[in-house]
Design an enzyme around this catalytic site. Structure first.
Site, mmCIF file in Angstrom:
data_model
loop_
_atom_site.group_PDB
_atom_site.id
_atom_site.type_symbol
_atom_site.label_atom_id
_atom_site.label_comp_id
_atom_site.label_asym_id
_atom_site.label_seq_id
_atom_site.Cartn_x
_atom_site.Cartn_y
_atom_site.Cartn_z
ATOM 1 N N LEU A 286 -101.272 25.671 -0.273
ATOM 2 C CA LEU A 286 -102.084 26.237 0.792
ATOM 3 C C LEU A 286 -101.284 26.410 2.072
ATOM 4 O O LEU A 286 -100.387 25.627 2.367
ATOM 5 C CB LEU A 286 -103.273 25.322 1.099
ATOM 6 C CG LEU A 286 -104.426 25.194 0.108
ATOM 7 C CD1 LEU A 286 -103.984 24.666 -1.239
ATOM 8 C CD2 LEU A 286 -105.512 24.284 0.690
ATOM 9 N N CYS A 287 -101.657 27.441 2.855
ATOM 10 C CA CYS A 287 -101.167 27.586 4.218
ATOM 11 C C CYS A 287 -99.641 27.736 4.259
ATOM 12 O O CYS A 287 -99.087 28.634 3.651
ATOM 13 C CB CYS A 287 -101.653 26.392 5.034
ATOM 14 S SG CYS A 287 -101.463 26.530 6.816
ATOM 15 N N ILE A 288 -98.929 26.846 4.943
ATOM 16 C CA ILE A 288 -97.474 26.924 5.081
ATOM 17 C C ILE A 288 -96.752 26.263 3.901
ATOM 18 O O ILE A 288 -95.553 26.478 3.699
ATOM 19 C CB ILE A 288 -97.018 26.275 6.413
ATOM 20 C CG1 ILE A 288 -95.578 26.635 6.765
ATOM 21 C CG2 ILE A 288 -97.219 24.762 6.358
ATOM 22 C CD1 ILE A 288 -95.327 28.107 7.030
ATOM 23 N N THR B 229 -102.802 30.483 -1.203
ATOM 24 C CA THR B 229 -103.805 31.083 -0.326
ATOM 25 C C THR B 229 -103.432 30.793 1.127
ATOM 26 O O THR B 229 -102.859 29.741 1.417
ATOM 27 C CB THR B 229 -105.217 30.558 -0.650
ATOM 28 O OG1 THR B 229 -106.208 31.358 0.019
ATOM 29 C CG2 THR B 229 -105.396 29.116 -0.210
#
Length: 218
Positions: free
Chosen positions: A135-137, A190
């Site tokens: 997720l994310c970074i 995502t």
């Protein structure tokens, strides 16, 4: 019941795991009939950030495992104890801790390396061909784990996407509610709070990621 390992990197968006992403991921795992176990490195954070002011607190040290216990309600184990053979899949929430405490992307950029414990844990799932969701970074670690050609998304930020590609990955722009699936490597990504304006936006992509990760376990 599927068992999912969740790797945390502390507690707090600026120096550890993003709390909302972590909780939403664990909630989605439970709601989809699976169980999770949290892990975190038993090491000091890169630094401590005052989340009210956003400033680094000089001279203060915190342990990633102890901080992650705040999110996991004490149910967290050292990252060195994570073995892919004991789980069906892996989920890694974002937050700057992923780029500071699990690897050094925040400091080294495209020259970044994962910590020994993170590489061993995440690499175990890759080598076993087991599904993983980032997720994310946190997808910035994927080229180091899977090598050239790994697909992923961090959303639509051009600079970060360029870094992902420079490291050998293949970045795919993605909206906050959506996911990208690399079926060859069984990796789902995502944007979460790389793009999300709030909980409900982040939840849509995280829910979809967890559903897809569990589907890839079949």
């Amino acid at each position: 019941m599927k068992r999912i390992a969740v790797i945390l990197s502390g507690c707090g968006v600026f120096d550890g795991s993003e709390v909302h992403e972590s909780v939403l991921a664990m909630l989605a795992i439970e709601r989809n009939g699976a169980a999770y176990q949290c892990f975190a490195p038993d090491t000091e954070q890169l630094h401590v950030v005052n989340h009210l002011s956003g400033e680094v607190v000089e001279g203060e040290a915190r342990n990633c495992l102890v901080e992650a216990a705040r999110i996991a309600r004490g149910q967290v184990r050292p990252l060195s104890e994570l073995h892919a053979a004991e789980f069906d899949a892996l989920v890694v929430p974002g937050g700057f801790g992923a780029a500071k405490n699990l690897c050094d992307f925040a400091l080294a950029g495209t020259e970044c390396q994962l910590t020994e414990a993170m590489m061993a844990a995440a690499g175990g799932f890759a080598q076993a061909g087991k599904p993983a969701g980032y997720l994310c970074i946190s997808p910035m670690m994927l080229p180091r784990i899977y090598g050239d050609g790994i697909e992923g998304t961090i959303g639509t930020d051009h600079e970060t996407a360029a870094a992902f590609n420079a490291m050998g990955g293949q970045h795919h722009p993605c909206s906050v509610e959506a996911i990208h699936v690399d079926r060859r490597h069984k990796v789902v990504t995502t944007p979460a709070y790389m793009l999300a304006d709030g909980l409900s936006q982040a939840a849509k992509g995280i829910d979809a990621l967890v559903v897809q990760v569990l589907a890839l376990c079949e």
